[in-house]
Design a protein around this motif. Structure first.
Motif, PDB file in Angstrom:
ATOM      1  N   VAL A   1      -9.080  -2.298   2.409  1.00 59.14           N
ATOM      2  CA  VAL A   1      -7.859  -2.244   1.735  1.00 59.14           C
ATOM      3  C   VAL A   1      -7.760  -3.801   1.657  1.00 59.14           C
TER       4      VAL A   1
ATOM      5  N   GLU B   1       4.149  -1.268   4.282  1.00 62.53           N
ATOM      6  CA  GLU B   1       3.380  -0.307   3.489  1.00 62.53           C
ATOM      7  C   GLU B   1       4.222   1.184   3.503  1.00 62.53           C
TER       8      GLU B   1
ATOM      9  N   ALA C   1      -4.558  -5.690   1.628  1.00 59.91           N
ATOM     10  CA  ALA C   1      -3.243  -5.527   2.547  1.00 59.91           C
ATOM     11  C   ALA C   1      -3.379  -6.273   3.719  1.00 59.91           C
TER      12      ALA C   1
ATOM     13  N   LYS D   1       0.934  -1.250  -0.076  1.00 61.37           N
ATOM     14  CA  LYS D   1       0.057   0.180   0.078  1.00 61.37           C
ATOM     15  C   LYS D   1       0.723   1.407   0.047  1.00 61.37           C
TER      16      LYS D   1
END
Length: 74
Positions: A27, A36, A30, A8
């Motif tokens: 998300v 991320e 994820a 992400k």
């Protein structure tokens, strides 16, 4: 340094690194434990790793270099 998938955000040189600690339905790609380049909109879902930075942008597969700045002795 280690090469990891950034799941992400967009890694950049010197950018902050976060690790996902809680899933977020907003998300779905994820996963918990993934790295991320941006904090989740719900702050408790990601933790900033103060001793790490991104060492540059990700490649076409989303793989980027994560640089560990300091280590504690075990």
């Amino acid at each position: 340094s280690i090469n990891v998938k950034c799941q992400k955000g967009t890694p950049k040189l010197g950018g902050d690194v976060y690790v996902r600690v809680t899933a977020n339905a907003a998300v779905p790609t994820a996963v918990v434990g993934g790295f991320e380049a941006e904090a989740d909109t719900t702050a408790a879902n990601t933790v900033k790793l103060d001793n790490c930075q991104w060492a540059g942008p990700a490649d076409a597969n989303g793989i980027a270099e994560l640089r560990i700045l300091t280590m504690n002795k075990a």
